[in-house]
Design a protein around this motif. Structure first.
Motif, PDB file in Angstrom:
ATOM      1  N   ASP A 101      37.007  11.587  -7.935  1.00 24.10           N
ATOM      2  CA  ASP A 101      35.742   9.612  -7.433  1.00 24.10           C
ATOM      3  C   ASP A 101      34.977  10.602  -6.594  1.00 24.10           C
ATOM      4  O   ASP A 101      34.878  11.514  -5.338  1.00 24.10           O
ATOM      5  CB  ASP A 101      36.641   8.543  -6.989  1.00 24.10           C
ATOM      6  N   ASP A 112      37.635  -8.866 -12.845  1.00 25.13           N
ATOM      7  CA  ASP A 112      36.669  -8.196 -13.224  1.00 25.13           C
ATOM      8  C   ASP A 112      37.511  -6.674 -13.648  1.00 25.13           C
ATOM      9  O   ASP A 112      38.081  -6.777 -13.976  1.00 25.13           O
ATOM     10  CB  ASP A 112      35.901  -7.274 -12.891  1.00 25.13           C
ATOM     11  N   SER A 120      41.653  -0.662   0.163  1.00 27.15           N
ATOM     12  CA  SER A 120      41.372  -0.610  -0.918  1.00 27.15           C
ATOM     13  C   SER A 120      39.869  -0.923  -0.827  1.00 27.15           C
ATOM     14  O   SER A 120      38.789  -0.138  -1.688  1.00 27.15           O
ATOM     15  CB  SER A 120      41.467  -1.401  -2.500  1.00 27.15           C
ATOM     16  N   LEU A 157      35.306  -1.534 -14.676  1.00 25.65           N
ATOM     17  CA  LEU A 157      33.866  -1.410 -14.177  1.00 25.65           C
ATOM     18  C   LEU A 157      33.807  -0.691 -13.469  1.00 25.65           C
ATOM     19  O   LEU A 157      32.126   0.151 -12.874  1.00 25.65           O
ATOM     20  CB  LEU A 157      33.508  -2.810 -13.730  1.00 25.65           C
ATOM     21  N   ARG A 158      34.419  -0.513 -12.568  1.00 24.37           N
ATOM     22  CA  ARG A 158      34.553   0.977 -11.209  1.00 24.37           C
ATOM     23  C   ARG A 158      34.604   2.187 -11.801  1.00 24.37           C
ATOM     24  O   ARG A 158      34.761   2.935 -10.799  1.00 24.37           O
ATOM     25  CB  ARG A 158      35.622  -0.163 -10.063  1.00 24.37           C
ATOM     26  N   PHE A 159      35.506   1.985 -12.795  1.00 22.55           N
ATOM     27  CA  PHE A 159      36.936   3.858 -12.631  1.00 22.55           C
ATOM     28  C   PHE A 159      36.114   3.843 -13.934  1.00 22.55           C
ATOM     29  O   PHE A 159      36.418   3.059 -14.877  1.00 22.55           O
ATOM     30  CB  PHE A 159      37.984   3.633 -11.909  1.00 22.55           C
ATOM     31  N   ARG A 160      35.780   5.176 -14.115  1.00 17.99           N
ATOM     32  CA  ARG A 160      34.923   5.435 -15.560  1.00 17.99           C
ATOM     33  C   ARG A 160      35.755   6.843 -16.298  1.00 17.99           C
ATOM     34  O   ARG A 160      35.376   7.460 -16.417  1.00 17.99           O
ATOM     35  CB  ARG A 160      33.750   5.579 -15.514  1.00 17.99           C
ATOM     36  N   PHE A 185      36.882   2.561  -1.660  1.00 19.22           N
ATOM     37  CA  PHE A 185      36.469   1.600  -3.174  1.00 19.22           C
ATOM     38  C   PHE A 185      35.002   0.896  -3.036  1.00 19.22           C
ATOM     39  O   PHE A 185      34.339   0.954  -4.307  1.00 19.22           O
ATOM     40  CB  PHE A 185      37.568   1.755  -4.144  1.00 19.22           C
ATOM     41  N   VAL A 188      38.682  -3.426 -14.504  1.00 20.61           N
ATOM     42  CA  VAL A 188      38.602  -1.751 -13.619  1.00 20.61           C
ATOM     43  C   VAL A 188      38.104  -1.605 -13.827  1.00 20.61           C
ATOM     44  O   VAL A 188      37.491  -0.396 -13.990  1.00 20.61           O
ATOM     45  CB  VAL A 188      40.187  -1.534 -12.991  1.00 20.61           C
ATOM     46  N   ASN A 230      33.642  -2.707  -2.397  1.00 19.54           N
ATOM     47  CA  ASN A 230      34.108  -4.621  -2.913  1.00 19.54           C
ATOM     48  C   ASN A 230      33.626  -4.554  -4.806  1.00 19.54           C
ATOM     49  O   ASN A 230      32.861  -4.210  -5.356  1.00 19.54           O
ATOM     50  CB  ASN A 230      33.398  -5.954  -2.530  1.00 19.54           C
ATOM     51  N   MET A 231      35.493  -5.174  -5.515  1.00 15.48           N
ATOM     52  CA  MET A 231      35.382  -5.334  -7.333  1.00 15.48           C
ATOM     53  C   MET A 231      35.285  -6.706  -6.963  1.00 15.48           C
ATOM     54  O   MET A 231      36.548  -7.654  -6.000  1.00 15.48           O
ATOM     55  CB  MET A 231      36.455  -4.262  -7.064  1.00 15.48           C
ATOM     56  N   ARG A 246      43.386  -6.931  -5.025  1.00 15.80           N
ATOM     57  CA  ARG A 246      43.648  -5.831  -4.484  1.00 15.80           C
ATOM     58  C   ARG A 246      43.962  -5.323  -2.678  1.00 15.80           C
ATOM     59  O   ARG A 246      43.661  -6.729  -2.165  1.00 15.80           O
ATOM     60  CB  ARG A 246      42.153  -5.307  -3.706  1.00 15.80           C
TER      61      ARG A 246
END
Length: 430
Positions: free
Chosen positions: A152, A121, A110, A125-128, A114, A123, A116-117, A106
């Motif tokens: 978002d 993991d 980003s 988990l962050r973008f549903r 958005f 994606v 920390n990611m 990333r």
């Protein structure tokens, strides 16, 4: 990852085969010495066997070295330095994901957008967003670019257009990585929504008086053709509706002109004290008609600000007119100039205050919206176009100023234009 860190990571891999060869060499040497000592006749054979074994153990392998194998595996799982550098150059948020939709890299943008990611993991988990995830899956499967829209809600409400494309691999290989590039479309969509609402509201505002005019004309041409009293009454109403349409069109044109030159810098100065006296003289007949007096609280010396005098006349004439319309019963309208400070910086407050019915707190934040009016149904005779305060706000924005509104129900309202004071240094400079 730097070269030093990469070499440090791969050092244990290189050391493993070396230790294994050294162990085999020592063990074989001890074994053949023991055999040669025990069986002297077989010493020559033991030596020959030892030489053959050493050749087998230490002969250079034609296969890939552990470092090359490790580098190849890392190239498949993690993007290379060049790919990372390109992604970091993007000003928009950008991600690199693999075939399993796992986050592999990333860029800094980003992180701001958005949070920390963790690398590695999914994606999801962050973008549903089902739409976004479906587009990513389709791109991975068919290797064709795709577009998705992401709404978002955290940390702010934003609308993103997400472009998902496969990153070209080496010849003959299937893409290992895919780029997700996010472009913020929030401002564009908001502006488009404002334009749509503006056209809809303007059309509605014009349609109402036009419908009234059409109805009165048909009445005058029909049943009221020979009714003199009805004709006079209808003609007065038609004149009022025509005046309202004319005022609405003038306000629309004025707002359009102001918005077009809102970013044009102003190089002239205006004397607010003299301007207040002109506005008071201009608005005195309207105030007297409504049983009000206008009180001026201004200093004798000039109060200069950077501004266009004609536009500022429009601002304060509008504010005083509103005070006279909606401040009836309060007895007076105050126009005041005062020097003060805001966060250590000197400012000039030019305020118009009425002592009328006041405005409920829930309406105050929306007063400068286009076509927004308070209590429209209670007093239709005094209703305006709903554009006056929007014009005031846009003029003040061009003057690098702000409109402050405070109001209490049954106590009145204060509208304050706050200007930077060009004639006074800041406290820090003093």
């Amino acid at each position: 990852m730097t070269d030093e860190a990469q070499d440090e990571e791969e050092a244990p891999l290189r050391a493993v085969p070396r230790r294994r060869a050294k162990t085999i060499t020592v063990a074989a040497a001890a074994l053949f010495v023991l055999l040669g000592t025990t069986f002297p006749d077989a010493a020559a054979g033991c030596f020959a066997a030892f030489v053959v074994l050493m050749l087998v153990v230490h002969w250079p392998s034609r296969g890939a070295s552990p470092r090359r194998i490790r580098a190849a595996e890392r190239e498949v799982v993690w993007p290379g330095r060049g790919m990372k550098a390109v992604v970091e150059a993007f000003q928009e948020p950008a991600f690199i994901v693999d075939r399993f939709m796992l986050l592999r890299y990333r860029n800094p943008a980003s992180l701001i957008a958005f949070g920390n990611m963790a690398l590695g993991d999914p994606v999801s988990l962050r973008f549903r967003s089902p739409e976004l995830l479906a587009v990513v899956e389709r791109v991975i499967e068919h290797l064709q670019p795709g577009l998705a829209t992401l709404e978002d809600r955290r940390p702010l409400d934003r609308t993103w257009q997400v472009e998902v494309v496969p990153i070209p691999p080496y010849q003959g290989e299937r893409p290992h990585f895919f780029l997700m590039l996010f472009r913020d479309r929030t401002a564009e969509l908001r502006l488009e929504r404002m334009r749509t609402d503006f056209v809809a509201n303007a059309s509605h505002e014009l349609r109402t008086p036009l419908a009234s005019l059409t109805g009165f004309i048909e009445t005058l041409q029909g049943p009221a053709r020979n009714d003199a009293a009805a004709r006079d009454r209808f003609l007065d109403i038609m004149r009022e509706q025509a005046t309202r349409m004319s005022r609405l069109i003038d306000d629309l044109l004025s707002l359009s002109r102001i918005e077009m030159k809102r970013h044009v810098p102003i190089s002239t100065t205006a004397d607010l004290a003299a301007l207040f006296r002109k506005v008071e003289a201009q608005m005195r007949p309207l105030a007297e008609q409504r049983g009000l007096t206008i009180e001026l609280i201004v200093p004798d010396e000039p109060v200069l600000v950077i501004g266009d005098e004609d536009e500022l006349m429009q601002v304060f004439a509008n504010l005083v007119e509103n005070a006279c319309k909606y401040g009836d019963g309060g007895g007076r309208v105050e126009m005041q100039l005062a020097r003060t400070a805001e966060r250590g910086a000197p400012v000039i407050d030019a305020s118009v205050r009425d002592f009328g019915r006041g405005i409920a707190a829930e309406h105050v934040p929306r007063l400068t919206e286009r076509f927004y009016r308070v209590d429209l149904g209670k007093d239709r005779s005094q209703r305006g176009t709903g554009l006056g305060l929007s014009i005031v706000r846009n003029i003040l924005l061009r003057h690098r100023s702000r409109l402050l509104i405070s109001s209490q129900v049954n106590e009145g309202s204060v509208f304050t234009a706050r200007f930077p004071d060009p004639g006074k240094p800041t406290d820090d400079s003093e």
